[in-house]
Write a protein that holds these residues in place. Structure first.
Motif, PDB file in Angstrom:
ATOM      1  N   GLY A  25       0.802  -1.222   0.000  1.00 42.83           N
ATOM      2  CA  GLY A  25       0.000   0.000   0.000  1.00 42.83           C
ATOM      3  C   GLY A  25       0.822   1.253   0.000  1.00 42.83           C
ATOM      4  N   GLN A  26       2.120   1.178  -0.248  1.00 40.03           N
ATOM      5  CA  GLN A  26       2.992   2.376  -0.244  1.00 40.03           C
ATOM      6  C   GLN A  26       4.058   2.235  -1.325  1.00 40.03           C
ATOM      7  N   VAL A  27       4.373   3.436  -2.020  1.00 41.06           N
ATOM      8  CA  VAL A  27       5.384   3.467  -3.084  1.00 41.06           C
ATOM      9  C   VAL A  27       6.636   4.165  -2.555  1.00 41.06           C
ATOM     10  N   ARG A  28       7.788   3.579  -2.840  1.00 38.52           N
ATOM     11  CA  ARG A  28       9.064   4.144  -2.375  1.00 38.52           C
ATOM     12  C   ARG A  28       9.942   4.445  -3.603  1.00 38.52           C
ATOM     13  N   TYR A  29      10.579   5.639  -3.578  1.00 34.67           N
ATOM     14  CA  TYR A  29      11.514   6.044  -4.627  1.00 34.67           C
ATOM     15  C   TYR A  29      12.785   6.562  -3.977  1.00 34.67           C
ATOM     16  N   SER A  30      13.851   6.549  -4.741  1.00 34.54           N
ATOM     17  CA  SER A  30      15.137   7.090  -4.283  1.00 34.54           C
ATOM     18  C   SER A  30      15.702   7.989  -5.384  1.00 34.54           C
ATOM     19  N   VAL A  31      16.227   9.159  -4.932  1.00 35.24           N
ATOM     20  CA  VAL A  31      16.812  10.115  -5.882  1.00 35.24           C
ATOM     21  C   VAL A  31      18.028  10.778  -5.229  1.00 35.24           C
ATOM     22  N   PRO A  32      19.138  10.952  -5.968  1.00 38.03           N
ATOM     23  CA  PRO A  32      20.297  11.624  -5.357  1.00 38.03           C
ATOM     24  C   PRO A  32      20.039  13.135  -5.236  1.00 38.03           C
ATOM     25  N   GLU A  33      20.621  13.728  -4.216  1.00 36.39           N
ATOM     26  CA  GLU A  33      20.476  15.185  -4.065  1.00 36.39           C
ATOM     27  C   GLU A  33      21.203  15.910  -5.223  1.00 36.39           C
ATOM     28  N   GLU A  34      20.784  17.141  -5.397  1.00 36.87           N
ATOM     29  CA  GLU A  34      21.344  17.984  -6.449  1.00 36.87           C
ATOM     30  C   GLU A  34      21.001  17.479  -7.841  1.00 36.87           C
ATOM     31  N   ALA A  35      19.940  16.573  -7.926  1.00 37.86           N
ATOM     32  CA  ALA A  35      19.511  16.131  -9.244  1.00 37.86           C
ATOM     33  C   ALA A  35      18.947  17.316 -10.016  1.00 37.86           C
ATOM     34  N   LYS A  36      19.152  17.350 -11.333  1.00 40.07           N
ATOM     35  CA  LYS A  36      18.698  18.448 -12.153  1.00 40.07           C
ATOM     36  C   LYS A  36      17.182  18.440 -12.262  1.00 40.07           C
ATOM     37  N   ALA A  37      16.614  19.658 -12.421  1.00 41.32           N
ATOM     38  CA  ALA A  37      15.173  19.779 -12.609  1.00 41.32           C
ATOM     39  C   ALA A  37      14.761  19.038 -13.872  1.00 41.32           C
ATOM     40  N   GLY A  38      13.671  18.240 -13.773  1.00 38.91           N
ATOM     41  CA  GLY A  38      13.210  17.448 -14.906  1.00 38.91           C
ATOM     42  C   GLY A  38      13.660  16.004 -14.839  1.00 38.91           C
ATOM     43  N   THR A  39      14.516  15.667 -13.868  1.00 36.65           N
ATOM     44  CA  THR A  39      14.945  14.269 -13.722  1.00 36.65           C
ATOM     45  C   THR A  39      13.757  13.418 -13.291  1.00 36.65           C
ATOM     46  N   VAL A  40      13.526  12.293 -13.980  1.00 40.61           N
ATOM     47  CA  VAL A  40      12.402  11.380 -13.661  1.00 40.61           C
ATOM     48  C   VAL A  40      12.784  10.544 -12.438  1.00 40.61           C
ATOM     49  N   VAL A  41      11.962  10.670 -11.395  1.00 38.12           N
ATOM     50  CA  VAL A  41      12.204   9.893 -10.156  1.00 38.12           C
ATOM     51  C   VAL A  41      11.582   8.495 -10.281  1.00 38.12           C
ATOM     52  N   GLY A  42      10.348   8.419 -10.839  1.00 38.01           N
ATOM     53  CA  GLY A  42       9.676   7.125 -11.023  1.00 38.01           C
ATOM     54  C   GLY A  42       8.408   7.282 -11.823  1.00 38.01           C
ATOM     55  N   ALA A  76       0.428  14.296 -18.474  1.00 39.56           N
ATOM     56  CA  ALA A  76      -0.184  13.137 -19.123  1.00 39.56           C
ATOM     57  C   ALA A  76       0.532  11.842 -18.782  1.00 39.56           C
ATOM     58  N   SER A  77       1.861  11.893 -18.603  1.00 36.09           N
ATOM     59  CA  SER A  77       2.612  10.661 -18.370  1.00 36.09           C
ATOM     60  C   SER A  77       2.442  10.147 -16.955  1.00 36.09           C
ATOM     61  N   GLY A  78       2.172  11.020 -15.997  1.00 29.52           N
ATOM     62  CA  GLY A  78       2.034  10.597 -14.615  1.00 29.52           C
ATOM     63  C   GLY A  78       3.337  10.243 -13.964  1.00 29.52           C
ATOM     64  N   ALA A  79       4.469  10.701 -14.501  1.00 29.29           N
ATOM     65  CA  ALA A  79       5.774  10.408 -13.923  1.00 29.29           C
ATOM     66  C   ALA A  79       6.074  11.415 -12.821  1.00 29.29           C
ATOM     67  N   LEU A  80       6.804  10.961 -11.804  1.00 29.21           N
ATOM     68  CA  LEU A  80       7.244  11.836 -10.707  1.00 29.21           C
ATOM     69  C   LEU A  80       8.629  12.376 -11.089  1.00 29.21           C
ATOM     70  N   VAL A  81       8.716  13.711 -11.258  1.00 33.79           N
ATOM     71  CA  VAL A  81       9.952  14.339 -11.737  1.00 33.79           C
ATOM     72  C   VAL A  81      10.413  15.389 -10.725  1.00 33.79           C
ATOM     73  N   VAL A  82      11.720  15.725 -10.796  1.00 36.28           N
ATOM     74  CA  VAL A  82      12.300  16.758  -9.926  1.00 36.28           C
ATOM     75  C   VAL A  82      11.927  18.123 -10.504  1.00 36.28           C
ATOM     76  N   SER A  83      11.386  18.966  -9.624  1.00 32.59           N
ATOM     77  CA  SER A  83      10.962  20.301 -10.090  1.00 32.59           C
ATOM     78  C   SER A  83      11.901  21.402  -9.629  1.00 32.59           C
ATOM     79  N   SER A  84      12.653  21.208  -8.543  1.00 40.26           N
ATOM     80  CA  SER A  84      13.583  22.228  -8.059  1.00 40.26           C
ATOM     81  C   SER A  84      14.732  21.539  -7.350  1.00 40.26           C
ATOM     82  N   ARG A  85      15.691  22.341  -6.923  1.00 37.41           N
ATOM     83  CA  ARG A  85      16.925  21.814  -6.332  1.00 37.41           C
ATOM     84  C   ARG A  85      16.640  21.031  -5.059  1.00 37.41           C
ATOM     85  N   LEU A  86      17.234  19.814  -4.985  1.00 35.23           N
ATOM     86  CA  LEU A  86      17.160  18.977  -3.794  1.00 35.23           C
ATOM     87  C   LEU A  86      18.478  19.050  -3.055  1.00 35.23           C
ATOM     88  N   ASP A  87      18.438  19.515  -1.807  1.00 33.64           N
ATOM     89  CA  ASP A  87      19.643  19.596  -0.978  1.00 33.64           C
ATOM     90  C   ASP A  87      19.392  18.771   0.270  1.00 33.64           C
TER      91      ASP A  87
END
Length: 854
Positions: A25-42, A76-87
């Motif tokens: 019942g839960q979705v888990r994703y992992s993304v490195p910090e400082e990923a560029k905006a627009g990077t697809v997380v899942g 439309a794609s429903g993908a989870l993407v990076v929208s701003s800087r992750l620190d």
């Protein structure tokens, strides 16, 4: 290839995790910090089981939880993407792992999903020390090797291996670093002394401590360790030499400083402070004769020295520091007493012959000198010099006697007086000196002739000037003084003159005179352009010296024409009346009675008479125009404006009467214009009567035909004259521009004359300018000496330059000066030279039939 395999394995693991998360019942994703905006997380929509197109239809979106989310759901794609800087350090600090809990909302039907996003750490933070520089002190010898000094370590904002720090110390021979292992704690970081310190060798040690993290690639941070070494009194004072030698003259005043001793101590602080004392071995005589300042080390005299009593002294000195216990150093000062050269040389002037003529020969004796010194030996040997070394010199005649002689030629205009100093110096040590000053004036000799600023002066003057009017001012410079430099001016008797009208010759002294003292050039009589156009003469400048010297300058006086002559009517060309004839006129001011015949029924344009006039002026002032004054209105006759031809304006009728009286005014173009009036009586007769009248006056029928042909020829000539005037005027303007560009450089100029030097005239035919000119006439038809075509050589006054500054400052008029090749030589006005000046000319139109070149 290996990298691709690793990514495939990683994706499979993630898929399995996602599948398990969906089951739980839960979705888990992992993304490195400082990923560029627009990077697809899942692929969130796919992982939530939504079909294609459903994410947009069911409004799949993230629910904000009070803080700005750094991820978003793509439309439309429903993908989870990076929208701003992750620190990660900003989101979680030192916490690990760093997880973000997100809520995803899906409508139709409404459902909520929980998504856990883990932000993994990257090595984006370098180790940082709390300060950039850390300073502390360590004593030199009391501090033993093995002593430990704790240090503060660095901190790293990253976590895990990226925060594992290791330390290193810059290479040195006195310190090492003790750090048990690589960890994030710095309490065990210690600086260890491995070798004793020596402040005198190195008072300050600069070390660099470097911290390196465990990231890939690793990052580093540094801090500078500044270690100051404390001093211990382990060095005795040292003099820079063991024996000092001092020479002092006898008779030196008490208090005279002999020497300043300086002992250095390598220690610092109190341990380096030194005092100076007489050694316990110093004799009582030394202590009575000398004193020493214990702080400055200055040795001074307490009594007068006597070379005959003792010629040298030995002084034992001790330098002691203020350490505990105190240390001391020793030296010896040897004082040598010197015999004193206490008598300076003496210089006397036994003879002086002044002033000296500037033409005195080299070797002339100016003065005799005597030199002596009461000392003996080297102290009594005297050497003499003279200052300045030129133009005088000293010659030794015998012991103690010198002659001051002339070594170079003198020039009073360059130096009128010399201050000479004779210097005497003995051979003592130190030498004593004496001097004697002499004032040598130089008397003047008349060796400079007067010189004018220019070799040729150009003067412009209008005619009819008043007698006694000042034309110009000349000035010649003579650098000599008194009578040798006093200049008088005169017009040279053989300096030239002018050819006047009628073939005569008059000397220049009959026209002009120059003031003997001021150099002002005066006019002795009014100038008449019709009589004199150019006057060239020489002015002589003579000084009052013995013998007198002189200089010459050439003056070219150009007379400018004014409109002072009215037109004069001429008698008929054939010598008697007839068709086209006119009676003679008495003067330019009186009306002339003329008569002519005209035939009944004569067509329009037939010439019945020709009015002939001449003007004694030149140029524009002599350009004549003819106007019909009476009868006014629409009469049967008309007059050519510039030809003077009287012709029928229409066919003659009986209603015109048997006789017509015409009043014709002849006017020049001067300012103001002058005129003459001619009265022409035209008799209207039958053709046979005209023939008889013509035969009676010596004319034939061919005369009438010639008159008609002359009118047509005159009209054609006027047209060609206008064309020639326009063409030559264009060439003249072009020549003016080129000539001005070539002579753009400023030149010496002073102009003189009543009014402007250049006169500009205008008419309906065109415009011309004229100034300096010389005229001659070419007669191409019957009539007087004036002409229709006038050619003028343009004159361009040069700009004022350096030569103009040489002229007298009170000159009331402007004198144009032309020097060198730019001056106006006499051949300028010769016939061949004037013909060569045809391009830069201006043409003036006159009644056809006459030509004049100026």
């Amino acid at each position: 290839m290996e990298m691709g395999v690793c990514w495939i394995v990683l994706l499979r693991v993630l898929v399995l995790q996602l599948a398990g998360a969906l089951v739980g019942g839960q979705v888990r994703y992992s993304v490195p910090e400082e990923a560029k905006a627009g990077t697809v997380v899942g692929r969130l929509a796919q992982d939530l089981g939504l079909e294609a197109g459903e994410p947009e239809a069911r409004l799949l979106r993230l629910v904000s939880q009070g803080r700005r989310a750094s991820v978003e759901v793509s439309g439309a794609s429903g993908a989870l993407v990076v929208s701003s800087r992750l620190d990660r350090e900003e989101l979680c600090g030192k916490s690990a792992p760093c997880s973000l809990r997100l809520e995803v909302l899906v409508e139709r039907p409404l459902r909520v999903f929980h998504v856990e996003l883990e932000v993994t750490d990257i090595n984006d933070n370098a180790p940082v020390f709390r300060v950039n520089e850390e300073a502390f002190t360590i004593a030199e010898y009391p501090t033993l090797p093995g002593s430990r000094f704790p240090l503060e370590g660095a901190s790293d904002a990253d976590v895990g291996a990226n925060a594992q720090l290791s330390y290193s110390l810059s290479p040195n021979e006195h310190f090492s670093l003790d750090h048990p292992g690589n960890n994030e704690h710095s309490s065990s970081l210690t600086l260890v002394l491995t070798k004793p310190l020596d402040r005198e060798t190195m008072p300050i040690h600069h070390l660099v401590l470097t911290a390196t993290d465990g990231g890939r690639p690793p990052l580093t941070g540094t801090v500078e360790l500044l270690i100051s070494v404390l001093d211990v009194n382990d060095n005795a004072p040292q003099f820079n030499q063991s024996v000092y030698k001092v020479k002092v003259l006898e008779g030196s005043e008490p208090g005279t400083q002999l020497i300043t001793l300086n002992a250095s101590d390598l220690d610092e602080g109190v341990n380096s402070e030194v005092i100076y004392l007489f050694s316990r071995h110093a004799s009582a005589e030394v202590k009575e004769m000398f004193s020493i300042d214990e702080n400055k080390g200055e040795i001074r005299l307490r009594r007068n020295l006597d070379y005959e009593e003792m010629d040298n002294y030995e002084i034992q000195i001790e330098a002691r520091d203020k350490g505990s216990p105190p240390l001391s150093g020793h030296c010896k000062v040897v004082v040598e007493v010197l015999d004193v050269n206490d008598n300076a040389p003496e210089v006397w002037v036994t003879s002086l012959s002044v002033p000296v003529p500037e033409d005195a020969a080299v070797g002339t004796v100016v003065a005799l000198l005597s030199v002596s010194d009461r000392d003996s030996g080297a102290n009594g040997r005297v050497r003499c010099t003279v200052w300045p070394s030129a133009p005088f010199g000293l010659v030794s005649t015998f012991a103690g006697s010198y002659s001051l002689v002339l070594r170079e030629a003198l020039d009073r205009e360059r130096v009128s007086e010399y201050e000479v100093e004779v210097r005497a110096e003995d051979g003592g040590a130190p030498p004593l000196r004496a001097s004697r000053g002499l004032r040598v004036p130089v008397s003047d000799v008349n060796d400079n002739a007067p010189a004018f600023a220019q070799a040729v002066y150009t003067v412009l003057a209008r005619e009819n000037n008043a007698a006694g009017a000042e034309l110009a001012r000349l000035w010649a410079r003579d650098p000599d003084e008194a009578g040798n430099g006093r200049v008088s001016y005169s017009v040279s008797e053989s300096g030239g003159g002018a050819a006047v009208s009628g073939g005569g010759w008059r000397p220049a002294s009959s026209y002009v005179s120059v003031d003997a003292e001021s150099g002002r050039l005066w006019a002795l009589q009014p100038l008449d352009y019709e009589e004199l156009q150019v006057l060239q003469f020489e002015v002589r400048a003579v000084d009052a010296g013995e013998p007198a010297l002189c200089g010459n300058a050439t003056v070219q006086l150009f007379v400018l024409d004014e409109n002072d002559n009215a037109p004069v009517l001429l008698p008929p060309a054939g010598g008697g009346p007839g068709a086209g004839a006119a009676g003679s006129a008495a003067s330019s001011a009186d009306s002339g009675a003329l008569w002519a015949w005209a035939t009944w029924g004569a067509p329009a344009g037939q010439v019945v008479a020709k009015i002939r006039a001449v003007d004694a002026d030149s140029g524009y002032n002599a350009w004549l125009r003819y106007e019909l004054w009476e009868p006014r209105g629409k009469g049967p006759f008309r007059v050519g404006l510039y030809s003077g031809e009287v012709s029928t304006a229409r066919a003659l009728e009986e209603a015109d009467g048997p006789r017509q009286r015409l009043v014709i005014v002849v006017r020049d173009h001067g300012e103001p214009a002058r005129s003459a009036t001619a009265t022409l009586s035209v008799s209207l007769v039958e053709g046979a009567e005209v023939a008889l009248a013509a035969a009676g006056s010596g004319s034939s029928r061919a005369a009438l035909a010639a008159a008609e042909g002359g009118a047509a020829s005159a009209t054609t000539t006027n047209v060609w004259l206008v064309v020639a005037i326009c063409a030559v005027s264009s060439l003249f303007l072009l020549a003016v521009v080129l000539y001005g560009a070539a002579r753009w450089a400023p030149r010496s100029a002073v102009l003189s004359g009543p009014g402007p030097a250049t006169l500009v005239c205008a008419s309906e035919v065109g415009s011309w300018s004229y100034s300096q000119r010389q005229s001659r006439s070419l007669c191409v038809a019957d009539g007087g000496g004036k002409s229709d075509l006038m050619v003028f050589s343009p004159n361009f006054p040069p700009a004022a330059g350096s030569a103009a500054k040489e002229t007298h400052p009170d000159a009331p008029a402007l004198l144009q000066t032309v020097s060198g090749a730019s001056s106006l030589p006499p051949f300028l006005f010769s016939r061949p030279f004037r013909r060569s000046l045809l391009p830069p000319v201006a043409l003036f139109a006159r009644p056809p039939g006459r030509l004049s070149l100026l």
